[in-house]
Design a protein around this motif. Structure first.
Motif, PDB file in Angstrom:
ATOM      1  N   THR A  12       0.829  -1.208   0.000  1.00 47.68           N
ATOM      2  CA  THR A  12       0.000   0.000   0.000  1.00 47.68           C
ATOM      3  C   THR A  12       0.861   1.254   0.000  1.00 47.68           C
ATOM      4  OG1 THR A  12      -1.715  -1.171   1.216  1.00 47.68           O
ATOM      5  CG2 THR A  12      -1.820   1.230   1.243  1.00 47.68           C
ATOM      6  N   VAL A  13       1.853   1.289   0.869  1.00 48.20           N
ATOM      7  CA  VAL A  13       2.747   2.455   0.930  1.00 48.20           C
ATOM      8  C   VAL A  13       3.528   2.584  -0.375  1.00 48.20           C
ATOM      9  CG1 VAL A  13       4.754   3.424   2.117  1.00 48.20           C
ATOM     10  CG2 VAL A  13       2.891   2.429   3.432  1.00 48.20           C
ATOM     11  N   SER A  14       3.937   1.451  -0.927  1.00 50.15           N
ATOM     12  CA  SER A  14       4.652   1.470  -2.202  1.00 50.15           C
ATOM     13  C   SER A  14       3.800   2.106  -3.290  1.00 50.15           C
ATOM     14  CB  SER A  14       5.037   0.044  -2.590  1.00 50.15           C
ATOM     15  OG  SER A  14       5.614   0.005  -3.840  1.00 50.15           O
ATOM     16  N   GLY A  15       2.523   1.753  -3.341  1.00 49.05           N
ATOM     17  CA  GLY A  15       1.623   2.366  -4.313  1.00 49.05           C
ATOM     18  C   GLY A  15       1.428   3.849  -4.058  1.00 49.05           C
ATOM     19  N   LEU A  16       1.326   4.225  -2.798  1.00 49.69           N
ATOM     20  CA  LEU A  16       1.146   5.641  -2.465  1.00 49.69           C
ATOM     21  C   LEU A  16       2.390   6.458  -2.800  1.00 49.69           C
ATOM     22  CD1 LEU A  16      -0.784   5.352   0.915  1.00 49.69           C
ATOM     23  CD2 LEU A  16      -1.680   6.107  -1.295  1.00 49.69           C
ATOM     24  N   LEU A  17       3.562   5.848  -2.701  1.00 47.23           N
ATOM     25  CA  LEU A  17       4.787   6.561  -3.035  1.00 47.23           C
ATOM     26  C   LEU A  17       4.892   6.859  -4.533  1.00 47.23           C
ATOM     27  CD1 LEU A  17       7.343   4.777  -0.701  1.00 47.23           C
ATOM     28  CD2 LEU A  17       6.551   7.144  -0.555  1.00 47.23           C
ATOM     29  N   LEU A  18       4.119   6.147  -5.342  1.00 43.07           N
ATOM     30  CA  LEU A  18       4.101   6.420  -6.782  1.00 43.07           C
ATOM     31  C   LEU A  18       3.189   7.590  -7.142  1.00 43.07           C
ATOM     32  CD1 LEU A  18       3.970   2.978  -8.600  1.00 43.07           C
ATOM     33  CD2 LEU A  18       5.833   4.592  -8.492  1.00 43.07           C
ATOM     34  N   MET A  19       2.326   7.999  -6.238  1.00 43.46           N
ATOM     35  CA  MET A  19       1.350   9.042  -6.549  1.00 43.46           C
ATOM     36  C   MET A  19       1.980  10.361  -6.999  1.00 43.46           C
ATOM     37  SD  MET A  19      -1.419   7.534  -6.449  1.00 43.46           S
ATOM     38  CE  MET A  19      -2.806   8.595  -6.298  1.00 43.46           C
ATOM     39  N   PRO A  20       3.053  10.866  -6.360  1.00 47.04           N
ATOM     40  CA  PRO A  20       3.649  12.115  -6.869  1.00 47.04           C
ATOM     41  C   PRO A  20       4.150  11.970  -8.305  1.00 47.04           C
ATOM     42  CG  PRO A  20       4.450  11.659  -4.667  1.00 47.04           C
ATOM     43  CD  PRO A  20       3.672  10.453  -5.093  1.00 47.04           C
ATOM     44  N   LEU A  21       4.742  10.826  -8.638  1.00 44.06           N
ATOM     45  CA  LEU A  21       5.209  10.595 -10.003  1.00 44.06           C
ATOM     46  C   LEU A  21       4.046  10.625 -10.982  1.00 44.06           C
ATOM     47  CD1 LEU A  21       7.436   9.640 -12.055  1.00 44.06           C
ATOM     48  CD2 LEU A  21       6.694   7.330 -11.483  1.00 44.06           C
ATOM     49  N   LEU A  22       2.976   9.929 -10.653  1.00 39.94           N
ATOM     50  CA  LEU A  22       1.813   9.879 -11.539  1.00 39.94           C
ATOM     51  C   LEU A  22       1.144  11.238 -11.660  1.00 39.94           C
ATOM     52  CD1 LEU A  22       0.329   6.446 -10.403  1.00 39.94           C
ATOM     53  CD2 LEU A  22       1.724   6.941 -12.410  1.00 39.94           C
ATOM     54  N   ALA A  23       1.054  11.969 -10.550  1.00 43.98           N
ATOM     55  CA  ALA A  23       0.460  13.310 -10.594  1.00 43.98           C
ATOM     56  C   ALA A  23       1.318  14.242 -11.447  1.00 43.98           C
ATOM     57  CB  ALA A  23       0.310  13.867  -9.176  1.00 43.98           C
ATOM     58  N   GLY A  24       2.635  14.160 -11.295  1.00 45.09           N
ATOM     59  CA  GLY A  24       3.530  14.986 -12.104  1.00 45.09           C
ATOM     60  C   GLY A  24       3.430  14.666 -13.584  1.00 45.09           C
ATOM     61  N   MET A  25       3.319  13.382 -13.914  1.00 45.43           N
ATOM     62  CA  MET A  25       3.184  12.999 -15.314  1.00 45.43           C
ATOM     63  C   MET A  25       1.864  13.507 -15.891  1.00 45.43           C
ATOM     64  SD  MET A  25       4.747   9.151 -15.087  1.00 45.43           S
ATOM     65  CE  MET A  25       4.394   8.673 -16.745  1.00 45.43           C
ATOM     66  N   THR A  26       0.793  13.433 -15.113  1.00 45.42           N
ATOM     67  CA  THR A  26      -0.513  13.889 -15.582  1.00 45.42           C
ATOM     68  C   THR A  26      -0.519  15.406 -15.780  1.00 45.42           C
ATOM     69  OG1 THR A  26      -1.569  12.063 -14.404  1.00 45.42           O
ATOM     70  CG2 THR A  26      -2.975  13.901 -15.053  1.00 45.42           C
ATOM     71  N   VAL A  27      -0.023  16.139 -14.800  1.00 43.71           N
ATOM     72  CA  VAL A  27       0.004  17.599 -14.903  1.00 43.71           C
ATOM     73  C   VAL A  27       0.930  18.028 -16.050  1.00 43.71           C
ATOM     74  CG1 VAL A  27       0.732  19.712 -13.709  1.00 43.71           C
ATOM     75  CG2 VAL A  27      -0.626  17.999 -12.505  1.00 43.71           C
ATOM     76  N   GLY A  28       2.085  17.381 -16.163  1.00 45.83           N
ATOM     77  CA  GLY A  28       3.007  17.715 -17.242  1.00 45.83           C
ATOM     78  C   GLY A  28       2.407  17.454 -18.609  1.00 45.83           C
ATOM     79  N   ASN A  29       1.662  16.368 -18.723  1.00 44.47           N
ATOM     80  CA  ASN A  29       1.000  16.047 -19.990  1.00 44.47           C
ATOM     81  C   ASN A  29      -0.005  17.128 -20.362  1.00 44.47           C
ATOM     82  OD1 ASN A  29      -0.443  14.959 -22.099  1.00 44.47           O
ATOM     83  ND2 ASN A  29      -0.572  12.935 -21.220  1.00 44.47           N
ATOM     84  N   ARG A  30      -0.813  17.537 -19.416  1.00 33.02           N
ATOM     85  CA  ARG A  30      -1.821  18.568 -19.686  1.00 33.02           C
ATOM     86  C   ARG A  30      -1.168  19.908 -20.008  1.00 33.02           C
ATOM     87  NH1 ARG A  30      -5.316  16.916 -22.033  1.00 33.02           N
ATOM     88  NH2 ARG A  30      -3.902  15.223 -22.253  1.00 33.02           N
ATOM     89  N   LEU A  31      -0.123  20.283 -19.269  1.00 30.56           N
ATOM     90  CA  LEU A  31       0.538  21.555 -19.526  1.00 30.56           C
ATOM     91  C   LEU A  31       1.221  21.559 -20.889  1.00 30.56           C
ATOM     92  CD1 LEU A  31       2.099  22.364 -16.030  1.00 30.56           C
ATOM     93  CD2 LEU A  31       0.116  23.436 -17.111  1.00 30.56           C
ATOM     94  N   THR A  32       1.816  20.441 -21.261  1.00 40.52           N
ATOM     95  CA  THR A  32       2.461  20.349 -22.570  1.00 40.52           C
ATOM     96  C   THR A  32       1.431  20.463 -23.682  1.00 40.52           C
ATOM     97  OG1 THR A  32       4.190  18.968 -21.646  1.00 40.52           O
ATOM     98  CG2 THR A  32       3.938  18.924 -24.024  1.00 40.52           C
TER      99      THR A  32
END
Length: 145
Positions: free
Chosen positions: A95-115
């Protein structure tokens, strides 16, 4: 190709080959190529194609698709091996391992939209490419001495 959970933990046991898995992967790849070969003539004859083949004549479109493909090839192992690193090396729960991926996934999503917004507002991809190249060096992990 050999793998099992004990190898990820650093333990050595008798290993068995994954021949069946290799054949399954090869079968899926071959099936995908056959379906791709069948897609082209069907799309050419369709009145309203799902994937207009004329788009591939545009070099920018083809370049963006190629870049997206290679990004996904590079990002997929991160999504697979980073959680394993968090669990087996750092000792976190799944569970913690999955939660630690959340900043990476959020950054990829925001970066995709901004690009996408930057490319659409500029009308061409050059400024977004230059910005992304400028962001790569700060995103590199620090090297250990």
């Amino acid at each position: 190709m050999y793998t099992d959970r004990s190898q990820l933990q650093g333990q050595h046991h008798r290993r068995t080959p994954l021949v069946r898995a290799d054949l399954a992967v090869a079968g899926c790849l071959l099936g995908g190529l056959v379906l791709l070969a069948l897609l082209v003539p069907v799309e050419r004859q369709a009145a309203v194609p799902i994937l207009p083949l004329r788009l591939f004549q545009n070099r920018s479109y083809s370049a963006l698709l190629s870049a997206g493909f290679f990004f996904q090839v590079a990002a997929l192992p991160v999504g697979i091996f980073l959680p394993l690193h968090f669990q087996y090396v750092l000792g976190h729960s799944a569970t913690v391992s999955g939660l630690l991926l959340m900043p990476l996934l959020a950054g990829m999503t925001v970066g995709n939209r901004l690009t996408a917004t930057a490319v659409l507002s500029a009308g061409h991809a050059r400024p977004a490419q230059l910005i992304s190249v400028g962001l790569l060096p700060p995103a590199q992990p620090a090297s250990s001495p």
